[in-house]
Design a protein around this motif. Sequence first.
Motif, short mmCIF file in Angstrom:
data_model
loop_
_atom_site.label_atom_id
_atom_site.label_comp_id
_atom_site.label_asym_id
_atom_site.label_seq_id
_atom_site.Cartn_x
_atom_site.Cartn_y
_atom_site.Cartn_z
N SER A 275 0.85 -1.18 0.00
CA SER A 275 0.00 0.00 0.00
C SER A 275 0.89 1.24 0.00
O SER A 275 2.09 1.15 0.25
CB SER A 275 -0.93 0.01 1.22
OG SER A 275 -0.17 0.03 2.42
N GLY A 276 0.28 2.38 -0.29
CA GLY A 276 1.01 3.63 -0.22
C GLY A 276 1.41 4.22 -1.55
O GLY A 276 1.92 5.35 -1.60
N GLY A 277 1.20 3.49 -2.62
CA GLY A 277 1.52 4.05 -3.92
C GLY A 277 0.53 5.14 -4.30
O GLY A 277 -0.47 5.37 -3.63
N GLY A 278 0.85 5.84 -5.39
CA GLY A 278 -0.05 6.89 -5.84
C GLY A 278 0.66 7.89 -6.71
O GLY A 278 1.75 7.64 -7.23
N LEU A 279 0.03 9.05 -6.86
CA LEU A 279 0.54 10.13 -7.70
C LEU A 279 1.20 11.18 -6.83
O LEU A 279 0.62 11.62 -5.82
CB LEU A 279 -0.62 10.75 -8.50
CG LEU A 279 -0.30 11.97 -9.35
CD1 LEU A 279 0.68 11.60 -10.46
CD2 LEU A 279 -1.59 12.56 -9.93
N VAL A 280 2.40 11.59 -7.22
CA VAL A 280 3.13 12.60 -6.47
C VAL A 280 3.90 13.46 -7.45
O VAL A 280 4.30 13.00 -8.52
CB VAL A 280 4.07 11.93 -5.44
CG1 VAL A 280 5.14 11.09 -6.14
CG2 VAL A 280 4.69 12.95 -4.50
N GLN A 281 4.11 14.70 -7.09
CA GLN A 281 4.90 15.59 -7.94
C GLN A 281 6.38 15.31 -7.77
O GLN A 281 6.81 14.84 -6.70
CB GLN A 281 4.62 17.05 -7.58
CG GLN A 281 3.28 17.56 -8.08
CD GLN A 281 3.15 19.06 -7.93
OE1 GLN A 281 3.75 19.65 -7.03
NE2 GLN A 281 2.35 19.68 -8.79
N LEU B 46 9.14 1.39 2.64
CA LEU B 46 10.08 2.06 1.75
C LEU B 46 9.72 3.54 1.74
O LEU B 46 8.70 3.93 1.18
CB LEU B 46 10.03 1.49 0.34
CG LEU B 46 11.07 2.06 -0.63
CD1 LEU B 46 12.48 1.61 -0.21
CD2 LEU B 46 10.80 1.64 -2.07
N GLN B 47 10.54 4.32 2.42
CA GLN B 47 10.37 5.77 2.42
C GLN B 47 11.09 6.32 1.20
O GLN B 47 12.30 6.12 1.04
CB GLN B 47 10.96 6.37 3.70
CG GLN B 47 10.98 7.89 3.73
CD GLN B 47 9.60 8.50 3.79
OE1 GLN B 47 8.74 8.03 4.55
NE2 GLN B 47 9.35 9.53 3.00
N MET B 48 10.35 7.02 0.34
CA MET B 48 10.91 7.53 -0.90
C MET B 48 10.83 9.06 -0.88
O MET B 48 9.74 9.62 -0.82
CB MET B 48 10.14 6.98 -2.11
CG MET B 48 10.07 5.46 -2.13
SD MET B 48 9.28 4.82 -3.62
CE MET B 48 7.61 5.40 -3.38
N ASN B 49 11.98 9.69 -0.91
CA ASN B 49 12.06 11.15 -0.91
C ASN B 49 12.66 11.66 -2.22
O ASN B 49 13.30 10.91 -2.95
CB ASN B 49 12.93 11.63 0.26
CG ASN B 49 12.35 11.25 1.61
OD1 ASN B 49 11.14 11.23 1.81
ND2 ASN B 49 13.24 10.98 2.56
N THR B 50 12.46 12.92 -2.48
CA THR B 50 13.00 13.57 -3.67
C THR B 50 12.72 12.73 -4.91
O THR B 50 13.62 12.38 -5.69
CB THR B 50 14.52 13.81 -3.52
OG1 THR B 50 14.82 14.25 -2.20
CG2 THR B 50 14.99 14.88 -4.50
N LEU B 51 11.47 12.38 -5.10
CA LEU B 51 11.10 11.50 -6.20
C LEU B 51 11.33 12.17 -7.55
O LEU B 51 11.15 13.40 -7.69
CB LEU B 51 9.65 11.07 -6.06
CG LEU B 51 9.45 9.96 -5.01
CD1 LEU B 51 8.01 9.90 -4.55
CD2 LEU B 51 9.88 8.61 -5.58
N LYS B 52 11.75 11.37 -8.51
CA LYS B 52 12.05 11.84 -9.85
C LYS B 52 11.15 11.11 -10.85
O LYS B 52 10.60 10.04 -10.53
CB LYS B 52 13.51 11.56 -10.19
CG LYS B 52 14.51 12.12 -9.21
CD LYS B 52 15.93 11.69 -9.58
CE LYS B 52 16.94 12.21 -8.58
NZ LYS B 52 18.32 11.78 -8.92
N SER B 53 11.07 11.62 -12.05
CA SER B 53 10.23 10.98 -13.07
C SER B 53 10.70 9.56 -13.37
O SER B 53 9.89 8.69 -13.67
CB SER B 53 10.23 11.82 -14.34
OG SER B 53 11.55 12.01 -14.81
N GLU B 54 12.00 9.34 -13.23
CA GLU B 54 12.52 7.99 -13.50
C GLU B 54 12.17 6.98 -12.42
O GLU B 54 12.43 5.78 -12.57
CB GLU B 54 14.04 8.00 -13.71
CG GLU B 54 14.82 8.73 -12.65
CD GLU B 54 15.17 10.15 -13.09
OE1 GLU B 54 14.27 10.84 -13.61
OE2 GLU B 54 16.33 10.56 -12.88
N ASP B 55 11.55 7.43 -11.32
CA ASP B 55 11.07 6.51 -10.28
C ASP B 55 9.67 6.01 -10.59
O ASP B 55 9.11 5.21 -9.83
CB ASP B 55 11.07 7.21 -8.92
CG ASP B 55 12.44 7.64 -8.47
OD1 ASP B 55 12.58 8.76 -7.95
OD2 ASP B 55 13.39 6.85 -8.66
#
Length: 121
Positions: free
Chosen positions: A7-13, A80-89
């Motif tokens: 769980s936790g996926g979704g749309l982010v800038q 999985l804490q994901m910060n500074t997300l990029k388009s390639e993620d």
Amino acid sequence: QVQLVESGGGLVQAGGSLTLSCSASGSIFSLDDCGWYRQAPGKQRELVAGITAVSSTNYADSVKGRFTISRDNAKNTVYLQMNTLKSEDNDVYYCTADIAISSGSGYYAYWGQGTQVTVSS
């Protein structure tokens, strides 16, 4: 029967953060190594991060310094804490865990169904 549910996926800038969770349920005796993988359409699934039973971690070079994997053994949950997300993620993320269902059964790899992470630029 063992299940892994992400769980936790979704749309982010781009530049934003998300936290994925993966909870194991069912007949679980012990959880060993766990990991997060991701897969884009038409590409091979690749390791993002791994964590051992004693919480030693490893990361793909592309996410080092931005992603953090952790686990809560009491809850049979991996994060999985994901910060500074990029388009390639931008991928489908899958969790995996080596699970023993009894003291003498040995460990087998189980996979979750995947959760989509979409990063908008």
